[in-house]
Design a protein around this motif. Structure first.
Motif, PDB file in Angstrom:
ATOM      1  N   VAL A 129       0.856  -1.186   0.000  1.00 40.35           N
ATOM      2  CA  VAL A 129       0.000   0.000   0.000  1.00 40.35           C
ATOM      3  C   VAL A 129       0.888   1.230   0.000  1.00 40.35           C
ATOM      4  O   VAL A 129       2.010   1.201   0.503  1.00 40.35           O
ATOM      5  CB  VAL A 129      -0.976   0.021   1.203  1.00 40.35           C
ATOM      6  N   GLY A 130       0.368   2.301  -0.586  1.00 34.22           N
ATOM      7  CA  GLY A 130       1.151   3.516  -0.713  1.00 34.22           C
ATOM      8  C   GLY A 130       0.597   4.667   0.096  1.00 34.22           C
ATOM      9  O   GLY A 130      -0.410   4.542   0.798  1.00 34.22           O
ATOM     10  N   SER A 131       1.230   5.807  -0.048  1.00 34.54           N
ATOM     11  CA  SER A 131       0.948   6.983   0.775  1.00 34.54           C
ATOM     12  C   SER A 131      -0.500   7.457   0.674  1.00 34.54           C
ATOM     13  O   SER A 131      -1.195   7.192  -0.299  1.00 34.54           O
ATOM     14  CB  SER A 131       1.892   8.127   0.391  1.00 34.54           C
ATOM     15  N   GLU A 132      -0.889   8.191   1.706  1.00 32.94           N
ATOM     16  CA  GLU A 132      -2.250   8.716   1.781  1.00 32.94           C
ATOM     17  C   GLU A 132      -2.578   9.626   0.590  1.00 32.94           C
ATOM     18  O   GLU A 132      -3.705   9.624   0.107  1.00 32.94           O
ATOM     19  CB  GLU A 132      -2.443   9.523   3.076  1.00 32.94           C
ATOM     20  N   ASP A 133      -1.621  10.406   0.134  1.00 34.12           N
ATOM     21  CA  ASP A 133      -1.893  11.395  -0.906  1.00 34.12           C
ATOM     22  C   ASP A 133      -1.684  10.891  -2.324  1.00 34.12           C
ATOM     23  O   ASP A 133      -2.451  11.213  -3.218  1.00 34.12           O
ATOM     24  CB  ASP A 133      -1.017  12.639  -0.700  1.00 34.12           C
ATOM     25  N   HIS A 134      -0.626  10.108  -2.539  1.00 33.20           N
ATOM     26  CA  HIS A 134      -0.250   9.753  -3.909  1.00 33.20           C
ATOM     27  C   HIS A 134      -0.282   8.260  -4.194  1.00 33.20           C
ATOM     28  O   HIS A 134       0.042   7.848  -5.304  1.00 33.20           O
ATOM     29  CB  HIS A 134       1.140  10.305  -4.226  1.00 33.20           C
ATOM     30  N   GLY A 135      -0.613   7.429  -3.207  1.00 32.17           N
ATOM     31  CA  GLY A 135      -0.626   5.992  -3.431  1.00 32.17           C
ATOM     32  C   GLY A 135       0.767   5.439  -3.640  1.00 32.17           C
ATOM     33  O   GLY A 135       1.759   5.968  -3.141  1.00 32.17           O
ATOM     34  N   CYS A 136       0.860   4.375  -4.406  1.00 30.72           N
ATOM     35  CA  CYS A 136       2.130   3.702  -4.670  1.00 30.72           C
ATOM     36  C   CYS A 136       2.946   4.485  -5.696  1.00 30.72           C
ATOM     37  O   CYS A 136       2.403   4.976  -6.683  1.00 30.72           O
ATOM     38  CB  CYS A 136       1.877   2.294  -5.192  1.00 30.72           C
ATOM     39  N   SER A 137       4.244   4.546  -5.478  1.00 33.18           N
ATOM     40  CA  SER A 137       5.136   5.263  -6.395  1.00 33.18           C
ATOM     41  C   SER A 137       5.294   4.481  -7.700  1.00 33.18           C
ATOM     42  O   SER A 137       5.091   3.259  -7.733  1.00 33.18           O
ATOM     43  CB  SER A 137       6.506   5.450  -5.752  1.00 33.18           C
ATOM     44  N   PRO A 138       5.686   5.167  -8.785  1.00 28.69           N
ATOM     45  CA  PRO A 138       5.958   4.471 -10.048  1.00 28.69           C
ATOM     46  C   PRO A 138       7.021   3.374  -9.888  1.00 28.69           C
ATOM     47  O   PRO A 138       6.889   2.295 -10.480  1.00 28.69           O
ATOM     48  CB  PRO A 138       6.435   5.591 -10.975  1.00 28.69           C
ATOM     49  N   ALA A 139       8.048   3.611  -9.088  1.00 24.48           N
ATOM     50  CA  ALA A 139       9.094   2.597  -8.885  1.00 24.48           C
ATOM     51  C   ALA A 139       8.519   1.347  -8.234  1.00 24.48           C
ATOM     52  O   ALA A 139       8.852   0.219  -8.611  1.00 24.48           O
ATOM     53  CB  ALA A 139      10.224   3.169  -8.026  1.00 24.48           C
ATOM     54  N   LEU A 140       7.630   1.533  -7.269  1.00 26.42           N
ATOM     55  CA  LEU A 140       7.010   0.400  -6.598  1.00 26.42           C
ATOM     56  C   LEU A 140       6.126  -0.363  -7.576  1.00 26.42           C
ATOM     57  O   LEU A 140       6.181  -1.591  -7.647  1.00 26.42           O
ATOM     58  CB  LEU A 140       6.184   0.890  -5.409  1.00 26.42           C
TER      59      LEU A 140
END
Length: 189
Positions: A129-140
């Motif tokens: 799961v990714g950050s509250e604002d942007h979700g998962c990063s492109p690298a992830l």
């Protein structure tokens, strides 16, 4: 007078019930939590992970550690029950999960994501799961083995990250336990 079957279970009964489910749980489950900074979200994620028997949580990016006093208010000490790693770059966390034998599945809205109920979630699974604002990063997203999303029918665009984690983790365990039902039925015949 018969006992009311709808009375709340006593602590001893709850322990016995949980022990039964634990015996019927074989799949390993882990999480990668990328850049989730809200301490109450971190606490909620740790509490959910502990309740569903997650083996490990890799923190990535600038994720808040569960030792944060505000995270402790929600986690209620459950960070002691789940092994966790200090934050590292997300690709390092994904590499570590894969090296430990986990299939890495991101929970994110992408063009190629499949609905959670159709995702391949058997065996040893590490949900991301990714950050509250942007979700998962492109690298992830690039490093993950697969991506799934949680279908929604309301007028809200997304779930809170703690809630999304709980839904996805519960689905992994639900599938495993549902697969046991035919085996139990065959044993009782």
């Amino acid at each position: 007078m018969t006992a009311n079957p709808r009375r709340q279970l006593r602590p001893t009964d709850v322990k016995r019930l949980n022990r039964t489910w634990r015996r019927n749980t074989e799949g390993r489950l882990a999480l990668i939590v990328e850049s989730v900074t809200g301490p109450f979200n971190i606490g909620s994620i740790f509490r959910t992970a502990a309740a569903f028997g997650a083996d490990r949580i890799w923190l990535a990016g600038n994720a808040t550690p569960p030792t944060n006093p505000k995270a402790q208010k929600t986690a209620l000490g459950t960070d002691r029950l789940v092994a966790w790693e200090e934050p590292v770059p997300v690709t390092e966390a994904v590499r570590a999960a894969k090296a430990d034998g986990f299939r890495v599945v991101a929970v994110e809205l992408t063009g190629d994501a499949v609905p959670l109920h159709e995702a391949e979630l058997t065996g040893d699974v590490c949900l991301v799961v990714g950050s509250e604002d942007h979700g998962c990063s492109p690298a992830l997203l690039e490093a993950a083995d697969a991506v799934c999303y949680i279908p929604q029918v309301g007028r809200v665009g997304s779930f809170n990250v703690g809630v999304a984690t709980a839904i996805a983790v519960a689905e992994v365990r639900r599938r495993e336990w549902a697969a046991l039902e035919p085996a139990r039925a065959a044993e009782s015949e």
